[in-house]
Scaffold this motif. Structure first.
Motif, PDB file in Angstrom:
ATOM      1  N   GLU A  30       0.819  -1.216   0.000  1.00 47.30           N
ATOM      2  CA  GLU A  30       0.000   0.000   0.000  1.00 47.30           C
ATOM      3  C   GLU A  30       0.850   1.262   0.000  1.00 47.30           C
ATOM      4  OE1 GLU A  30      -2.837  -0.041   3.206  1.00 47.30           O
ATOM      5  OE2 GLU A  30      -3.867  -1.764   2.302  1.00 47.30           O
ATOM      6  N   ARG A  31       2.075   1.166   0.538  1.00 45.56           N
ATOM      7  CA  ARG A  31       2.915   2.373   0.642  1.00 45.56           C
ATOM      8  C   ARG A  31       3.787   2.582  -0.594  1.00 45.56           C
ATOM      9  NH1 ARG A  31       4.339   0.490   5.639  1.00 45.56           N
ATOM     10  NH2 ARG A  31       6.564   0.707   5.261  1.00 45.56           N
ATOM     11  N   ILE A  32       3.684   1.712  -1.593  1.00 47.40           N
ATOM     12  CA  ILE A  32       4.554   1.849  -2.785  1.00 47.40           C
ATOM     13  C   ILE A  32       3.948   2.836  -3.782  1.00 47.40           C
ATOM     14  CG2 ILE A  32       5.566   0.641  -4.764  1.00 47.40           C
ATOM     15  CD1 ILE A  32       5.824  -1.832  -3.056  1.00 47.40           C
ATOM     16  N   ASP A  33       4.691   3.920  -4.037  1.00 47.59           N
ATOM     17  CA  ASP A  33       4.264   4.916  -5.035  1.00 47.59           C
ATOM     18  C   ASP A  33       4.969   4.683  -6.374  1.00 47.59           C
ATOM     19  OD1 ASP A  33       2.733   6.732  -3.245  1.00 47.59           O
ATOM     20  OD2 ASP A  33       4.695   6.935  -2.279  1.00 47.59           O
ATOM     21  N   PHE A  34       6.269   4.348  -6.292  1.00 46.86           N
ATOM     22  CA  PHE A  34       7.096   4.204  -7.488  1.00 46.86           C
ATOM     23  C   PHE A  34       7.778   2.836  -7.452  1.00 46.86           C
ATOM     24  CE2 PHE A  34       8.214   8.734  -6.085  1.00 46.86           C
ATOM     25  CZ  PHE A  34       7.047   9.261  -6.619  1.00 46.86           C
ATOM     26  N   TRP A  61       4.050   5.186 -10.629  1.00 46.42           N
ATOM     27  CA  TRP A  61       5.069   5.237 -11.684  1.00 46.42           C
ATOM     28  C   TRP A  61       5.914   3.971 -11.640  1.00 46.42           C
ATOM     29  CZ3 TRP A  61      10.431   7.526 -10.602  1.00 46.42           C
ATOM     30  CH2 TRP A  61      11.237   7.434 -11.746  1.00 46.42           C
ATOM     31  N   LEU A  62       6.119   3.382 -12.803  1.00 47.14           N
ATOM     32  CA  LEU A  62       7.003   2.219 -12.950  1.00 47.14           C
ATOM     33  C   LEU A  62       8.069   2.563 -13.981  1.00 47.14           C
ATOM     34  CD1 LEU A  62       7.802  -0.818 -12.740  1.00 47.14           C
ATOM     35  CD2 LEU A  62       6.059  -1.287 -14.471  1.00 47.14           C
ATOM     36  N   HIS A  63       9.328   2.462 -13.574  1.00 48.03           N
ATOM     37  CA  HIS A  63      10.423   2.615 -14.536  1.00 48.03           C
ATOM     38  C   HIS A  63      11.037   1.239 -14.740  1.00 48.03           C
ATOM     39  CE1 HIS A  63      13.510   4.780 -16.803  1.00 48.03           C
ATOM     40  NE2 HIS A  63      14.271   3.776 -16.427  1.00 48.03           N
ATOM     41  N   THR A  64      11.305   0.907 -16.001  1.00 48.54           N
ATOM     42  CA  THR A  64      11.875  -0.410 -16.270  1.00 48.54           C
ATOM     43  C   THR A  64      13.203  -0.296 -17.015  1.00 48.54           C
ATOM     44  OG1 THR A  64      11.550  -2.531 -17.382  1.00 48.54           O
ATOM     45  CG2 THR A  64      10.436  -0.642 -18.359  1.00 48.54           C
ATOM     46  N   PHE A  77      -0.206  -2.356 -16.449  1.00 49.94           N
ATOM     47  CA  PHE A  77       0.108  -1.167 -15.646  1.00 49.94           C
ATOM     48  C   PHE A  77      -0.461   0.087 -16.312  1.00 49.94           C
ATOM     49  CE2 PHE A  77       3.312  -4.093 -14.030  1.00 49.94           C
ATOM     50  CZ  PHE A  77       3.267  -3.820 -12.669  1.00 49.94           C
ATOM     51  N   LEU A  78      -0.243   0.193 -17.622  1.00 50.33           N
ATOM     52  CA  LEU A  78      -0.738   1.384 -18.339  1.00 50.33           C
ATOM     53  C   LEU A  78      -2.253   1.488 -18.222  1.00 50.33           C
ATOM     54  CD1 LEU A  78       1.484   1.195 -21.554  1.00 50.33           C
ATOM     55  CD2 LEU A  78       1.526   3.033 -19.862  1.00 50.33           C
ATOM     56  N   ASP A  79      -2.925   0.341 -18.344  1.00 49.51           N
ATOM     57  CA  ASP A  79      -4.390   0.346 -18.306  1.00 49.51           C
ATOM     58  C   ASP A  79      -4.943   0.825 -16.970  1.00 49.51           C
ATOM     59  OD1 ASP A  79      -4.527  -0.433 -20.886  1.00 49.51           O
ATOM     60  OD2 ASP A  79      -4.985  -2.543 -20.501  1.00 49.51           O
ATOM     61  N   ARG A  80      -4.149   0.621 -15.906  1.00 53.93           N
ATOM     62  CA  ARG A  80      -4.672   1.114 -14.622  1.00 53.93           C
ATOM     63  C   ARG A  80      -4.114   2.490 -14.271  1.00 53.93           C
ATOM     64  NH1 ARG A  80      -1.022  -2.064 -10.155  1.00 53.93           N
ATOM     65  NH2 ARG A  80      -1.438  -0.162  -8.996  1.00 53.93           N
ATOM     66  N   GLY A  81      -3.529   3.162 -15.296  1.00 50.56           N
ATOM     67  CA  GLY A  81      -3.150   4.567 -15.134  1.00 50.56           C
ATOM     68  C   GLY A  81      -1.767   4.789 -14.549  1.00 50.56           C
ATOM     69  N   VAL A  82      -0.955   3.719 -14.442  1.00 50.57           N
ATOM     70  CA  VAL A  82       0.406   3.883 -13.926  1.00 50.57           C
ATOM     71  C   VAL A  82       1.274   4.490 -15.031  1.00 50.57           C
ATOM     72  CG1 VAL A  82       2.447   2.629 -13.097  1.00 50.57           C
ATOM     73  CG2 VAL A  82       0.157   1.939 -12.340  1.00 50.57           C
ATOM     74  N   VAL A  83       2.056   5.516 -14.680  1.00 53.83           N
ATOM     75  CA  VAL A  83       3.000   6.102 -15.644  1.00 53.83           C
ATOM     76  C   VAL A  83       4.133   5.099 -15.845  1.00 53.83           C
ATOM     77  CG1 VAL A  83       4.674   7.969 -15.996  1.00 53.83           C
ATOM     78  CG2 VAL A  83       2.422   8.471 -15.008  1.00 53.83           C
ATOM     79  N   ASN A 308      11.563   9.173 -21.920  1.00 52.84           N
ATOM     80  CA  ASN A 308      11.168   7.809 -22.327  1.00 52.84           C
ATOM     81  C   ASN A 308       9.844   7.378 -21.708  1.00 52.84           C
ATOM     82  OD1 ASN A 308      13.400   7.417 -23.916  1.00 52.84           O
ATOM     83  ND2 ASN A 308      14.421   5.984 -22.547  1.00 52.84           N
ATOM     84  N   GLU A 309       8.929   8.326 -21.530  1.00 53.59           N
ATOM     85  CA  GLU A 309       7.623   7.915 -21.010  1.00 53.59           C
ATOM     86  C   GLU A 309       6.840   7.231 -22.126  1.00 53.59           C
ATOM     87  OE1 GLU A 309       5.292  10.874 -18.904  1.00 53.59           O
ATOM     88  OE2 GLU A 309       3.485   9.635 -19.112  1.00 53.59           O
ATOM     89  N   VAL A 310       6.233   6.099 -21.817  1.00 57.13           N
ATOM     90  CA  VAL A 310       5.447   5.348 -22.811  1.00 57.13           C
ATOM     91  C   VAL A 310       4.038   5.916 -22.827  1.00 57.13           C
ATOM     92  CG1 VAL A 310       4.571   3.063 -23.430  1.00 57.13           C
ATOM     93  CG2 VAL A 310       6.826   3.293 -22.349  1.00 57.13           C
ATOM     94  N   ARG A 311       3.569   6.237 -24.013  1.00 59.37           N
ATOM     95  CA  ARG A 311       2.214   6.833 -24.106  1.00 59.37           C
ATOM     96  C   ARG A 311       1.303   5.968 -24.946  1.00 59.37           C
ATOM     97  NH1 ARG A 311       2.473  11.789 -21.881  1.00 59.37           N
ATOM     98  NH2 ARG A 311       4.570  12.626 -21.690  1.00 59.37           N
TER      99      ARG A 311
END
Ligand code: NDP
Length: 311
Positions: A30-34, A61-64, A77-83, A308-311
Motif C-alpha cells: 500500500e505504501r509503494i508509489d514508485f 510510476w514504474l520505470h523499467t 500497468f498502463l491500463d490502470r493509469g500507472v505512468v 522515455n515515457e510510454v504513451r
C-alpha cells in the motif's frame, strides 16, 4: 540504494527479496508509489516483481530497465493509469555492435573459415568466390531510434549507404541522409542489401516484413533482426533462407522464444542465432540506472515530464 537516497533524501525504499516466490505484505504494498524494475535478475525475479507491483494499489510510476514494452505485463500497468518509462538507449551501443558483428560475419567469409577450421582444413576462399565489397552496399534500418541510429552510424563507417524507416520525418542529427515512412518499405526493399529491424513491436509493425517485402529484397540480401520476432513473417523468412533468395540472416529474436528445438532456423547454414541476448554487456544496468532511472526520479521529484515515457 545510495544513489536513490542521494537523488531523493528521505524516500523510503523497499527492496524486493531476490526470491521468485517472495510476496510483500499488504501494508507494504500500500505504501509503494514508485517502482524500478532494474532487470538484473530477469527473468525469474521479474515474475515476483511484477506480481508484487501489480498488487500495489497506490503505484503511480514504474520505470523499467527494458527498452521494448510490448510484453502484456506492461499494458496492465498502463491500463490502470500507472505512468511507465523505459531505459531505451541504455543497451543501444552493445546491440548495435552485435548487429554490426553479425553483418561482418555474414559479409566476410567467417562462417566458411570456421567450418574449415573445425575440420583442420586450410581452405582459402578463391578469388573467383570472393565476397562482394561491403562499401557501397545499401542498408535499410527499420526503426531509427536509439538502437537503429547507432547501427546506422556504425554501418556508415564501413561505407554503407543507410536509409532510415520510421513514422516521423528526418531530424537534425539523424545519422542518415534519408528517412522514409514505413509504407515505403515494400518499394525500398528492392534497393536493400541489408535489412535491419530495430523497431518496437506494435499493431503497425507486427508482420511488417511480410512475404512480399522479403520477396522484394534482391537475391542474396541479408536480414538482421534485433527488434521482435513477430515483426517478420517467420515462415516466409525460413523459406527465403532455405531457397537461397536471402543470402543469410542474423536473428536475435523469434516468434516463439525460446526458439523451439525443431525450428528449421537452427539448421540453416547461413543463419546466425543468438538467444535474445544481443544486448548482453556489463554496463547495461549502470547505464539504465544512472542514465535513465535516477534522472527520471529527479524529474518525478521536481514534477517535470519524464524521459522515455510510454504513451
Ligand atoms: P526507440 O524508441 O529509441 O526507437 C524506436 C524507433 O522505432 C523510433 O525511431 C520510432 O520512430 C520507430 N518506429 C515506431 N513505430 C514504427 C513503425 N510502425 N514503423 C517504423 N518505425 C517505427 O527504441 P530502441 O531503439 O531503444 O528499441 C527499439 C526496439 O528494439 C524495442 O522496442 C524492442 O522491441 C527492441 N529491443 C530489443 C532488444 C534485444 O535484446 N534484442 C533490447 C532492446 C530493445 P517513430 O515513432 O517516428 O516511428
Amino acid at each position: 540504494r545510495q544513489a536513490i537516497e542521494a537523488a531523493w533524501p528521505g524516500l523510503e525504499l523497499v527492496m524486493l527479496p531476490d526470491d521468485p516466490a517472495a510476496r510483500l505484505p499488504a501494508e507494504v504494498l500500500e505504501r509503494i508509489d514508485f517502482a524500478y524494475f532494474s532487470g538484473d535478475v530477469y527473468p525469474e525475479y521479474s515474475r515476483s516483481f511484477f506480481a508484487a507491483t501489480q498488487g500495489a494499489p497506490n503505484l503511480r510510476w514504474l520505470h523499467t530497465f527494458n527498452a521494448g514494452v510490448d510484453n502484456p505485463v506492461f499494458r496492465r500497468f498502463l491500463d490502470r493509469g500507472v505512468v511507465l518509462s523505459t531505459s531505451s538507449g541504455s543497451t543501444a551501443q552493445p546491440i548495435a555492435q552485435t548487429v554490426i558483428g553479425g553483418m561482418l560475419i555474414l559479409a566476410r567469409p567467417f562462417l566458411r573459415w570456421a567450418d574449415a577450421q573445425r575440420r583442420r582444413a586450410w581452405e582459402p576462399v578463391p578469388a573467383s568466390e570472393a565476397p562482394a565489397d561491403l562499401a557501397g552496399q545499401r542498408m535499410t534500418v527499420v526503426g531509427l531510434g536509439a538502437i537503429g541510429s547507432e547501427v546506422a552510424r556504425l554501418a556508415r563507417a564501413f561505407g554503407l549507404e543507410v536509409t532510415g524507416v520510421r513514422r516521423s520525418p528526418r531530424r537534425e542529427g539523424d545519422p542518415v541522409e534519408r528517412v522514409v515512412p514505413p509504407g515505403e518499405l515494400p518499394v525500398l526493399a528492392r534497393e536493400t542489401d541489408w535489412l535491419v529491424l530495430a523497431c518496437p513491436l506494435t499493431d503497425e509493425t507486427r508482420g511488417l516484413v511480410s512475404r512480399e517485402v522479403l520477396a522484394a529484397l534482391p537475391r542474396g540480401a541479408y536480414l538482421l533482426n534485433v527488434a521482435r520476432g513477430e515483426v517478420v513473417d517467420e515462415a516466409a523468412l525460413i523459406e527465403a533462407l532455405a531457397t537461397g533468395h536471402l543470402g543469410g540472416a542474423y536473428l536475435d529474436v523469434f516468434a516463439t522464444e525460446p526458439l523451439p528445438p525443431d525450428s528449421p532456423l537452427w539448421g540453416l547454414p547461413n543463419v546466425i542465432i543468438s538467444p535474445h541476448n544481443s544486448a548482453v554487456a556489463a554496463g547495461n544496468e549502470r547505464r539504465a540506472t544512472e542514465g535513465y532511472f535516477l534522472p527520471n526520479l529527479a524529474r518525478m521529484r521536481a514534477g517535470e515530464p519524464l524521459v522515455n515515457e510510454v504513451r
